[in-house]
Design an enzyme around this catalytic site. Sequence first.
Site, mmCIF file in Angstrom:
data_model
loop_
_atom_site.group_PDB
_atom_site.id
_atom_site.type_symbol
_atom_site.label_atom_id
_atom_site.label_comp_id
_atom_site.label_asym_id
_atom_site.label_seq_id
_atom_site.Cartn_x
_atom_site.Cartn_y
_atom_site.Cartn_z
ATOM 1 N N ASP A 384 46.944 35.580 34.866
ATOM 2 C CA ASP A 384 45.791 36.203 34.446
ATOM 3 C C ASP A 384 45.935 36.355 33.050
ATOM 4 O O ASP A 384 46.912 36.682 32.358
ATOM 5 C CB ASP A 384 45.510 37.277 35.069
ATOM 6 C CG ASP A 384 44.846 36.990 36.454
ATOM 7 O OD1 ASP A 384 44.059 36.104 36.519
ATOM 8 O OD2 ASP A 384 45.205 37.812 37.319
ATOM 9 N N THR A 385 44.864 36.177 32.104
ATOM 10 C CA THR A 385 44.963 36.047 30.487
ATOM 11 C C THR A 385 43.477 36.349 30.128
ATOM 12 O O THR A 385 42.426 36.347 30.926
ATOM 13 C CB THR A 385 45.215 34.512 30.293
ATOM 14 O OG1 THR A 385 46.559 34.291 30.863
ATOM 15 C CG2 THR A 385 45.395 34.458 28.826
ATOM 16 N N ILE A 386 43.168 36.574 28.780
ATOM 17 C CA ILE A 386 42.049 36.816 28.132
ATOM 18 C C ILE A 386 42.017 35.674 26.936
ATOM 19 O O ILE A 386 42.968 35.570 26.306
ATOM 20 C CB ILE A 386 41.609 38.032 27.673
ATOM 21 C CG1 ILE A 386 42.548 38.584 26.413
ATOM 22 C CG2 ILE A 386 41.693 39.072 29.027
ATOM 23 C CD1 ILE A 386 42.014 38.430 25.323
ATOM 24 N N SER A 403 47.812 37.665 26.700
ATOM 25 C CA SER A 403 48.094 37.574 28.232
ATOM 26 C C SER A 403 49.340 38.880 28.597
ATOM 27 O O SER A 403 50.337 38.712 27.742
ATOM 28 C CB SER A 403 48.451 36.238 28.651
ATOM 29 O OG SER A 403 48.666 36.331 30.175
#
Length: 578
Positions: A384-386, A403
């Site tokens: 999961d990351t942005i 992340s």
Amino acid sequence: MKRFYTLLFPFLFTLILIPVETLQAQIDREAGNLISTRSEVIAQRGMVATSQPLATQVGLEILRNGGNAIDAAIGANAAMGLMEPTGNGIGGDLFAIIWHAESQQLYALNASGRSPRGLSYERLMKILEEKGENSIPAYDLLSVSVPGAVDGWFEMHERFGSVDMSDILSEPIWYAENGFPVSEAISAAWRRSVPFLKTQPGAFEETFTIDGEGPEKGEVFRNPDLGNTFRLLAEQGRDAFYRGEIARKIDIWMKENNGYLRYEDFDKHESEWVEPQTVNYRGYDVYQVGGNVQGTAVLQILNILEGFDLSETGFGTTETLHLMIEAKKLAFEDRAKHYADPAFHDVPYDKLLSKEYAAERRELIGDRARRDLTTGVEVLEDGDTIYMTTADEEGNMVSLIQSNFRGMGTGFVVPGTGFSFQNRGELFSLDPNHPNVYAPGKRPFHTIIPGFLMKDGKPIMAFGNMGGGYQPIGHVSILTNIVDFGMNVQQAGDAFRWEHSGSTQPTDALSDKLTDTGQVSIESGVSFEVVQALRQMGHDVQIGDSFFGRFQAIMRDHEKGVYFGASESRVDGQAAGY
């Protein structure tokens, strides 16, 4: 009833006369757009696109108050670490590509952290043997590397920033202390993470839960410890994190909990400005960060696909999807063998990114799904990351990705700091002959990649998507949707997506290779006929049941003098401009 049919008949007769394509466009959307669920956002003076609307507003506020795109990116990223801790935070790493309008140059920043200098390979292997592990565990102190995001912020700010860091961090501090309502998709991920992570040593439960649970949608959440950390950064700069109070707290906690990072690891940490890697795809220059990150795979896939006329084969067809899947499989075998920290390994870019090598690899694509692949160059996942992007009135553009790796990271929270450490160290190989093998003070392989597109020397688009190993596929999909299939920037992200898993990984042994076709997952927008045809070609295809990432993008139209912004329509994101 008779009157009802009398009124209905003219309408039905009219429908019969309207071509089906026209009818669908009129019913589905006023703009006649059957692919996208929303219109692009268009503005002149500035644009911000993030996966959390309040963070987008933080970035816009900075632009309105005289900050530039770099300032806005830092502020929005700080807000994202607070508001979407399920994907990022200052316990993680950062990569960025920046178009600087004044110098008319593109810059790339590798702000990833390194493994503990005091933990040797031999000691690591002995510890793993004692634990009964044959790889670095994700939720263990062995997986914690130095967080690089904060240093990345200050590197960007020192080189390109225009307002004080105290102004940039003021809104994130306010939200940390006063609270913000948690958005829907983030709440769901948060609540899934809490039951396991709250059992980790440290202050996770008191930092990231409300009465022991993850916050519900719309519930107001506060993180005053993170607010205090932001205040220290605003007042004392990067040294507060790497040489001051925060570094000392981490050093003490690590020693008390049998961790491996030390004050020296923080004191010696530094980010690196690097030359971005690039290839030309049908007249467009595509840029990625190379080295210990998978951006090079995007460029390799595009090089292979350039030999096929995708505009002729068409979007979402059996032939196009087959070509893309096979190109991905070819590039990922190189990814598994060659992508590593360039301070420890000379990545063979000249070969990997050459058009000649792409032609050689392209010849391996037949009319059946291949199951026997390895790299063609001699060697001397879920995360999961942005992803977020900003642009300003002067023409500066920032493509930034950040992340913790696995959702909320390891769950190790040093009391009083307000953030969880990443688990990037999990992505080292243990094969002593592998370029990505663990070593003290080394940067592990990373999945997070910012993208940038230029044409004729002008910046065209800052773009990216989160999603672990999916990210190169996502970048290629966005670019081909625009360049080959004529979609606008929002359509490019809204169109149905595909994923392929099962490729060899950079954590595997050097001798490993692809030995089956892997798993193809496609969103439900694909036709049944295409799925069946792919299966007949040997692909193992399933509908859905996978993670297809989330994207944002900002495109610049130089002729009109405007920015077009786009954000993920499947979840909480927002693109906004002024």
